[in-house]
Design a protein around this motif. Structure first.
Motif, short mmCIF file in Angstrom:
data_model
loop_
_atom_site.label_atom_id
_atom_site.label_comp_id
_atom_site.label_asym_id
_atom_site.label_seq_id
_atom_site.Cartn_x
_atom_site.Cartn_y
_atom_site.Cartn_z
N GLU A 162 0.84 -1.20 0.06
CA GLU A 162 -0.02 0.13 0.06
C GLU A 162 0.93 1.25 0.05
O GLU A 162 0.63 2.15 -0.69
CB GLU A 162 -0.85 -0.10 1.04
CG GLU A 162 -2.23 -0.86 0.99
CD GLU A 162 -1.59 -2.24 1.70
OE1 GLU A 162 -0.76 -2.61 1.88
OE2 GLU A 162 -2.84 -3.35 1.53
N GLN A 165 1.57 2.90 -3.41
CA GLN A 165 0.54 3.11 -3.79
C GLN A 165 -0.32 4.38 -3.40
O GLN A 165 -1.30 4.71 -3.06
CB GLN A 165 -0.58 2.25 -4.28
CG GLN A 165 0.04 1.12 -5.05
CD GLN A 165 -0.90 -0.15 -5.12
OE1 GLN A 165 -1.85 -0.06 -4.69
NE2 GLN A 165 -0.39 -1.28 -6.02
N GLN A 167 -1.79 8.22 -2.37
CA GLN A 167 -2.75 9.21 -3.10
C GLN A 167 -2.31 10.61 -2.39
O GLN A 167 -2.16 10.46 -1.13
CB GLN A 167 -4.27 8.71 -2.76
CG GLN A 167 -4.38 7.53 -3.53
CD GLN A 167 -5.97 7.05 -3.25
OE1 GLN A 167 -6.76 8.05 -3.30
NE2 GLN A 167 -6.26 5.99 -3.30
#
Length: 199
Positions: A162, A165, A167
């Motif tokens: 995670e 990735q 954001q």
């Protein structure tokens, strides 16, 4: 101009020392400005004003017992600035955790988003509260977004997959009497140069 007063020298077999007359300490100048000469033997040059300290220059010359070198009034930086920074970091940390918690409450994602980096934090104090403009990097955690977890829970920290990735989000969070509200949340382009802000 420093004031003048008699100094008494007391000698023993191994050393000499100055004894400061009580009136010298009472009559010493006070509230000196930044850059002024201060301190010295028996505080002959006086003491600095609020927010300033008397910083003595290092001397390689030995001084008699009781003799002190004069210094200069400088801003009392270390403790004051450190305390200010610590308080600012604590406020920003609370705004980040509360803001992301509110973002999760408005999201229909199956798993929680948690903060992994703070790119920018701006604090704007106002009479009716404080507004924080935050640029964050968030990642999905293994915890379900069902309201039963906090973004600070150790079990909810993202795994390595995670973390790759993340954001980017821009949040505007308002704090008033320790109550937080999320004024704005928008996914942003990738942020760079994150700041260190341990959650």
């Amino acid at each position: 101009m420093p004031f003048r007063f008699p100094l008494a020298a007391v000698c023993c077999a191994s050393a000499c020392a100055f004894v400061c007359p009580p009136e010298s300490l009472k009559n010493a100048p006070s509230d000196l400005k930044a850059g002024a000469t201060c301190g010295g033997t028996c505080n002959m040059h006086g003491s600095c004003g609020a927010g300033l300290v008397c910083q003595q220059a290092e001397s390689s010359q030995p001084l008699l017992l009781g003799v002190q070198a004069a210094g200069s009034c400088v801003k009392d930086r270390p403790d004051g600035e450190l305390r200010f920074k610590e308080e600012a970091v604590a406020r920003a940390r609370s705004a980040v955790s509360e803001g992301v918690q509110l973002l999760n409450s408005q999201s229909n994602s199956l798993f929680m988003l948690v903060p992994v980096a703070v790119v920018k934090s701006q604090e704007l104090p106002r009479q009716d509260g404080t507004t924080f403009h935050l640029s964050l990097q968030l990642a999905f955690s293994p915890c379900r977004n069902d309201g039963s977890h906090s973004v600070l829970d150790a079990d909810c920290q993202p795994q390595e997959a995670e973390m790759r990735q993340t954001q980017s989000y821009d949040l505007t969070v308002r704090e008033e009497h320790s109550q937080y509200s999320l004024l704005k949340a928008a996914q942003a382009q990738e942020h760079h140069t994150p700041q260190a802000l341990t959650m």
